[in-house]
Design a protein around this motif. Structure first.
Motif, PDB file in Angstrom:
ATOM      1  N   GLU A  32      13.777  32.005   9.000  1.00 43.35           N
ATOM      2  CA  GLU A  32      13.911  32.082  10.456  1.00 43.35           C
ATOM      3  C   GLU A  32      12.656  31.579  11.162  1.00 43.35           C
ATOM      4  O   GLU A  32      12.735  30.817  12.140  1.00 43.35           O
ATOM      5  CB  GLU A  32      14.181  33.531  10.871  1.00 43.35           C
ATOM      6  N   ALA A  33      11.489  31.986  10.658  1.00 42.78           N
ATOM      7  CA  ALA A  33      10.226  31.613  11.309  1.00 42.78           C
ATOM      8  C   ALA A  33      10.019  30.106  11.314  1.00 42.78           C
ATOM      9  O   ALA A  33       9.597  29.522  12.325  1.00 42.78           O
ATOM     10  CB  ALA A  33       9.063  32.308  10.602  1.00 42.78           C
ATOM     11  N   PHE A  34      10.331  29.445  10.205  1.00 43.49           N
ATOM     12  CA  PHE A  34      10.179  27.985  10.147  1.00 43.49           C
ATOM     13  C   PHE A  34      11.196  27.305  11.060  1.00 43.49           C
ATOM     14  O   PHE A  34      10.879  26.302  11.712  1.00 43.49           O
ATOM     15  CB  PHE A  34      10.326  27.496   8.713  1.00 43.49           C
ATOM     16  N   MET A  35      12.420  27.825  11.116  1.00 43.48           N
ATOM     17  CA  MET A  35      13.412  27.233  12.015  1.00 43.48           C
ATOM     18  C   MET A  35      12.984  27.380  13.468  1.00 43.48           C
ATOM     19  O   MET A  35      13.103  26.432  14.260  1.00 43.48           O
ATOM     20  CB  MET A  35      14.777  27.893  11.797  1.00 43.48           C
ATOM     21  N   PHE A  45      13.034  28.035   1.818  1.00 41.00           N
ATOM     22  CA  PHE A  45      13.028  28.696   3.126  1.00 41.00           C
ATOM     23  C   PHE A  45      12.732  27.707   4.252  1.00 41.00           C
ATOM     24  O   PHE A  45      12.755  28.062   5.425  1.00 41.00           O
ATOM     25  CB  PHE A  45      12.055  29.878   3.171  1.00 41.00           C
ATOM     26  N   LEU A  46      12.492  26.443   3.896  1.00 38.95           N
ATOM     27  CA  LEU A  46      12.315  25.395   4.899  1.00 38.95           C
ATOM     28  C   LEU A  46      13.647  24.755   5.315  1.00 38.95           C
ATOM     29  O   LEU A  46      13.692  23.957   6.249  1.00 38.95           O
ATOM     30  CB  LEU A  46      11.388  24.302   4.356  1.00 38.95           C
ATOM     31  N   GLU A  47      14.724  25.132   4.630  1.00 38.65           N
ATOM     32  CA  GLU A  47      16.005  24.451   4.866  1.00 38.65           C
ATOM     33  C   GLU A  47      16.464  24.497   6.313  1.00 38.65           C
ATOM     34  O   GLU A  47      16.924  23.485   6.857  1.00 38.65           O
ATOM     35  CB  GLU A  47      17.085  25.063   3.975  1.00 38.65           C
ATOM     36  N   ALA A  48      16.385  25.634   6.959  1.00 32.95           N
ATOM     37  CA  ALA A  48      16.870  25.729   8.339  1.00 32.95           C
ATOM     38  C   ALA A  48      16.044  24.850   9.269  1.00 32.95           C
ATOM     39  O   ALA A  48      16.574  24.299  10.246  1.00 32.95           O
ATOM     40  CB  ALA A  48      16.852  27.180   8.818  1.00 32.95           C
ATOM     41  N   ILE A  75       1.980  23.378  12.428  1.00 34.50           N
ATOM     42  CA  ILE A  75       2.943  22.395  11.922  1.00 34.50           C
ATOM     43  C   ILE A  75       3.665  21.763  13.099  1.00 34.50           C
ATOM     44  O   ILE A  75       4.194  22.460  13.966  1.00 34.50           O
ATOM     45  CB  ILE A  75       3.970  23.058  10.981  1.00 34.50           C
ATOM     46  N   ASN A  76       3.690  20.445  13.133  1.00 30.43           N
ATOM     47  CA  ASN A  76       4.384  19.725  14.193  1.00 30.43           C
ATOM     48  C   ASN A  76       5.648  19.097  13.609  1.00 30.43           C
ATOM     49  O   ASN A  76       5.604  18.061  12.950  1.00 30.43           O
ATOM     50  CB  ASN A  76       3.480  18.651  14.783  1.00 30.43           C
ATOM     51  N   PHE A  77       6.782  19.747  13.840  1.00 30.35           N
ATOM     52  CA  PHE A  77       8.024  19.277  13.229  1.00 30.35           C
ATOM     53  C   PHE A  77       8.574  18.015  13.880  1.00 30.35           C
ATOM     54  O   PHE A  77       9.477  17.379  13.313  1.00 30.35           O
ATOM     55  CB  PHE A  77       9.069  20.400  13.235  1.00 30.35           C
ATOM     56  N   THR A  78       8.061  17.632  15.042  1.00 31.87           N
ATOM     57  CA  THR A  78       8.489  16.351  15.617  1.00 31.87           C
ATOM     58  C   THR A  78       8.056  15.191  14.718  1.00 31.87           C
ATOM     59  O   THR A  78       8.639  14.105  14.764  1.00 31.87           O
ATOM     60  CB  THR A  78       7.900  16.136  17.021  1.00 31.87           C
TER      61      THR A  78
END
Length: 378
Positions: free
Chosen positions: A50-53, A295-298, A349-352
């Motif tokens: 959840e936190a990574f999502m 746990f990175l899937e979401a 972490i910059n997911f863009t």
């Protein structure tokens, strides 16, 4: 003459449009996307997922809703029905095949014209026969991302056997004696991890023997402890313990230490999930290895869906049934995982960075831990 002027005007408009810069942030009239995650329980795994999502959603300006069902599939179904109906229904739902409810959730989302994405646990073979693969029968079922759980189960089996052999733990017949503890018997993850266990044991039948295989309800640590205590009385010479998840492994380690047994010396055990406690156990030498990263899937699915809603489909290059990579950590590389979790906690972490829409130069997604670590260090 009038026709010529009209054509010139149209050409001018087209040329103007071609040079308009594309920016999601600049389009203030664009509807904000809303994604919903459905998690079965708040254990050592799902809150981290959840936190990574949420971090990815924050970076991509997506509204994120998270529902926990407290191990109740009927509650999860009610939560999903609420999220996909009404004027404020979500744009996409993300869920696992919890208690074999995946097929029904895919159908419900499709009936309400809401995109769905399956993660973490696949459908059963019968389930795929009934509803097909993503986008076949149900067009709003956009895809699935499933961890390579069989590989994880296979890897940890070989590791605990190797460590036990290296420590000279084989019996007079030259074999290592195992006991195994897994999660919910119907969970796709448990099924696939067991396949990995069985495959490794078949290959190494001359070196290892499995005394007994146990399952637990809801991946219960307390139940695993009770079964481990009973198994130890029955098989006191067991020197390798296979577990399907960190909660189970950590409960066994704690109990063994209470019984004056030393993990990493008297017996060898491994975990799956990369919990903080599991990583610490690897650091201390109490766990031989810990496999995770799923746990990175979401977060990865959030990026896929974000790009999809902005006109970039992952179908052609990545496919619709994606295997998320699983990574083993041991005492030599656990520091990298601490770096990853620290970066999450501190919003580093910059997911863009991973989005094709935000980065048109990206030709293929690079969804793995090493890419995140590289981005953090830049």
């Amino acid at each position: 003459m009038v026709k010529s002027n009209r054509i010139s005007h149209i050409v001018w408009l087209i040329s103007l449009l071609l040079f308009v810069p594309v920016s999601i942030k600049a389009d203030t009239n664009e509807k904000q996307l809303t994604f919903a995650l459905f998690a079965p329980r708040a254990d050592s795994f799902w809150p981290k997922l959840e936190a990574f999502m949420k971090d990815a959603c924050r970076d991509l300006q997506i509204r994120c809703l998270v529902y926990y069902s407290d191990n109740n599939p009927y509650k999860m179904k009610r939560q999903l029905e609420s999220a996909i109906s009404g004027a404020d229904k979500v744009d996409a739902v993300i869920f696992q095949n919890y208690k074999q409810q995946g097929e029904k959730f895919i159908q419900l989302a499709d009936q309400n014209n809401v995109a769905s994405f399956l993660i973490n646990a696949p459908l059963s073979e019968k389930g795929y026969q009934l509803i097909g693969k993503p986008r076949e029968k149900y067009k709003t079922w956009l895809g699935e991302m499933i961890p390579n759980d069989q590989q994880a189960g296979y890897l940890i089996t070989n590791k605990i056997i190797d460590d036990a052999l290296n420590a000279g733990k084989q019996n007079s017949n030259g074999k290592i004696k195992l006991i195994a503890f897994n999660g919910i018997v119907s969970d796709g993850a448990a099924i696939e991890r067991e396949k990995g266990l069985r495959k490794a044991l078949k290959e190494r039948k001359r070196e290892a023997h499995l005394y007994q295989y146990f399952t637990t309800r809801n991946w219960s640590q307390s139940e695993a402890i009770l079964k481990y205590t009973g198994a130890l009385n029955r098989y006191p010479d067991a020197n390798a313990i296979w577990t399907g998840g960190d909660d189970i492994a950590l409960g066994i380690i704690k109990t063994a230490k209470h019984l004056k047994l030393t993990p990493g010396k008297d017996f060898f055990i491994a975990g799956i999930n990369w919990s903080k406690e599991g990583i610490e156990a690897v650091k201390k030498g109490e766990m031989a290895v810990n496999v995770g990263g799923h746990f990175l899937e979401a977060a990865w699915v959030t990026i896929l869906l974000y790009d999809y809603f902005h006109g970039i489909d992952f179908k052609n290059k990545e496919g619709l049934q994606i295997k998320s990579p699983m990574y083993p950590i041991d005492k030599n590389n656990y520091q990298d995982i601490n770096t990853l979790l620290y970066a999450l906690d501190n919003n580093e972490i910059n997911f863009t960075y991973f989005s094709k829409y935000q980065n048109p130069n990206i030709k293929k997604y690079h969804f793995d831990v090493s890419e995140i670590l590289k981005q953090i260090k830049e």
